[in-house]
Design a protein around this motif. Structure first.
Motif: not given
Length: 316
Positions: A14, A67, A70-74, A97
């Motif tokens: 990100y 964002n 919190d984004d577990e894919n990042v 998170k």
């Protein structure tokens, strides 16, 4: 200490900017991440819009960072630039998170607020390294060292042409960053713990009096009482300080031998004379566009040094 997972090809990173407004070379950055096999998400703060001297207003900068966290894919977050602005949103960030699913945060300068806060409160490793606006002008070792820390398990880096004092071999957790920021977080929830650790510092456009003032604040706060070693990166010091250096450093050399960097080294050697830990000068990390080899903060490292060399080995 928690370590985010090593990056692998196909991972998503990100890109955002939580501090001063700025621009970067999107083609160079895209080629870099494509070459590393990474996918990118461009945050809303990476835009031509701005808010006064900042990339966006505090609410937008906070939302963008939240964002990303919190984004577990990042798997990693890369910051555009420093300057000023991180502290405006620091106490509003929800790290819950992020703490459960750590990811690499990569940046320096004003991002030292995050390095220090996360190290102190969440015991998660981070990376002190070049930011997006500096990718295109980074030195040959800068991005390669960053990639190595992100992808490899237990790397070793070697440096020569240094000036080492009281050199010896030591082990300890590596902490630190920008001296001005480390000074401003003293007594706050982001205050860095240096007990039994190896401290790295760098800064830009602070004169000798300001540097000494910050060092005294850290000394009086006990930051140097049980330090294992001090690693001194690049310090860009205003030349106007020529007028006061002979007052700050009584053993200051003859005028024809004078450089501001000589005065800086003498100032630090005099300041730390009472301590036994080794001091390393000349590490290629700091604010110059081609001088910012990456460091894995929060990681256990071994330092093997001679009078002018350093081998830095990261532990498992």
């Amino acid at each position: 200490m928690k370590r985010p997972s090593r990056l692998q090809k196909g991972d998503t990173v990100y890109l955002l900017n939580i501090a001063r407004k700025g621009v970067y070379d999107p083609d160079f950055v895209t080629r870099t991440f494509d070459g590393w096999g990474l996918k990118t998400i461009i945050g809303e703060t990476i835009s031509e819009d701005s808010y006064c001297q900042f990339s966006a207003n505090p609410e937008v900068r906070l939302r963008d960072l939240q964002n990303a966290l919190d984004d577990e894919n990042v798997k990693a977050v890369f910051f555009m630039r420093g300057g000023y602005g991180t502290v405006q949103i620091l106490d509003k960030i929800d790290f819950s998170k992020f703490s459960e699913h750590p990811k690499w945060l990569v940046g320096f300068s004003d991002i030292t607020y995050l390095h220090s806060h996360i190290n102190r409160n969440f015991n998660i490793e981070t990376i002190h390294g070049a930011m997006l606006f500096g990718f295109a002008t980074a030195g040959p070792r800068d991005l390669e060292s960053m990639k190595t820390l992100l992808f490899d398990a237990n790397p070793t880096f070697e440096f020569d042409g240094l000036e080492n004092h009281k050199n010896t071999n030591v082990k300890g957790e590596l902490v630190g960053g920008n001296l001005s920021i480390l000074h401003t977080v003293i007594g706050t929830p982001s205050d860095i713990d240096t007990n039994g650790k190896i401290l790295f510092i760098e800064d830009t456009y602070e004169n000798l009096m300001s540097i000494e003032r910050m060092l005294y604040a850290m000394k009086r706060s006990g930051k140097f009482d049980n330090l294992k070693a001090l690693l001194v990166g690049d310090f860009i010091i205003p030349l106007k300080d020529n007028e006061t250096s002979n007052c700050m450093v009584p053993e200051f050399p003859e005028p024809d031998e004078y450089t501001i960097q000589t005065a800086f080294r003498l100032l630090l050697l005099n300041f730390f004379e009472e301590y036994d830990f080794p001091i390393v000068f000349g590490l290629p990390m700091g604010h110059r566009p081609d001088l910012n080899v990456a460091l894995n903060l929060g990681r256990e490292v071994r330092l093997d040094m001679t009078a002018d060399t350093l081998r830095l080995t990261y532990g498992s």
